[in-house]
Design an enzyme around this catalytic site. Sequence first.
Site, PDB file in Angstrom:
ATOM      1  N   ASP A  57       1.328  -0.937  -0.054  1.00 17.67           N
ATOM      2  CA  ASP A  57      -0.179  -0.293   0.211  1.00 17.67           C
ATOM      3  C   ASP A  57       0.971   1.010  -0.195  1.00 17.67           C
ATOM      4  O   ASP A  57       2.059   1.433   0.803  1.00 17.67           O
ATOM      5  CB  ASP A  57      -1.114  -0.231   1.147  1.00 17.67           C
ATOM      6  N   ASN A  65      -2.332  13.337  -4.933  1.00 17.57           N
ATOM      7  CA  ASN A  65      -3.051  13.642  -6.188  1.00 17.57           C
ATOM      8  C   ASN A  65      -3.696  14.813  -5.442  1.00 17.57           C
ATOM      9  O   ASN A  65      -4.034  15.574  -6.389  1.00 17.57           O
ATOM     10  CB  ASN A  65      -4.472  12.394  -5.359  1.00 17.57           C
ATOM     11  N   HIS A  70      -4.614  14.592  -9.759  1.00 19.23           N
ATOM     12  CA  HIS A  70      -4.851  13.130 -10.119  1.00 19.23           C
ATOM     13  C   HIS A  70      -3.960  12.520 -11.295  1.00 19.23           C
ATOM     14  O   HIS A  70      -3.728  11.497 -11.618  1.00 19.23           O
ATOM     15  CB  HIS A  70      -6.384  13.080 -10.736  1.00 19.23           C
ATOM     16  N   ASP A  74      -1.583   9.724 -11.479  1.00 21.73           N
ATOM     17  CA  ASP A  74      -1.726   8.352 -12.159  1.00 21.73           C
ATOM     18  C   ASP A  74      -0.371   7.833 -13.019  1.00 21.73           C
ATOM     19  O   ASP A  74      -0.423   6.863 -13.144  1.00 21.73           O
ATOM     20  CB  ASP A  74      -2.911   8.742 -13.568  1.00 21.73           C
ATOM     21  N   GLU A 100      -4.295   1.957  -4.680  1.00 22.24           N
ATOM     22  CA  GLU A 100      -2.692   2.501  -4.604  1.00 22.24           C
ATOM     23  C   GLU A 100      -2.711   1.059  -3.667  1.00 22.24           C
ATOM     24  O   GLU A 100      -1.518   1.116  -3.005  1.00 22.24           O
ATOM     25  CB  GLU A 100      -2.373   3.497  -3.653  1.00 22.24           C
TER      26      GLU A 100
END
Length: 185
Positions: A57, A65, A70, A74, A100
Amino acid sequence: VKQDITQQKQAQADIHRLAHFDTLTGLPNRRLFTDRIQQHLSLAQRNSEQLAVMFLDLDHFKRVNDTYGHHTGDLVLQNLGAVCRENFREEDVVGRMGGEEFAVILPKASSDSEIEEVAQRIVTAMALPFQLSSGPVNISASVGVAIYPRHGDDLEAIRAGADAALYSVKQSGRNGYRLFVPNRR
């Protein structure tokens, strides 16, 4: 009767890819990963082998973000997919579970030291800044590990063990890894 089925075959391949692979990273999605882990568990049981499952994680990914947008998030996830492919063996399975969260199957894991070396390598690789056109983005990762058959003999027990180990890393400051210890959360 002769008919060109090229477009039909391409459409079938596209549907298969969308159903089984994450569109952002190209890694197996949760559905395909679950199928693969079932297969690897069956093989490990049949061959009396050890199998490690890692849950990975990204730490504080929401901040990426929120700070960079975002699109940058990405790009970081895409880079993470590439880092995962570079840091695992060909027979290992790396999947994106969503957001994530990633997971890894290490079949035929021979020893704890081998498993821990892989986990540390991933933590170290994630701690390096991702170089994007907008500049470096720093991130870290937490990894929880469970080992078949020591930590369970079925999929749910192994998942629960890896998840508990991941939670333990998060509770102790993040940016590290931990092997599951029964009765410790």
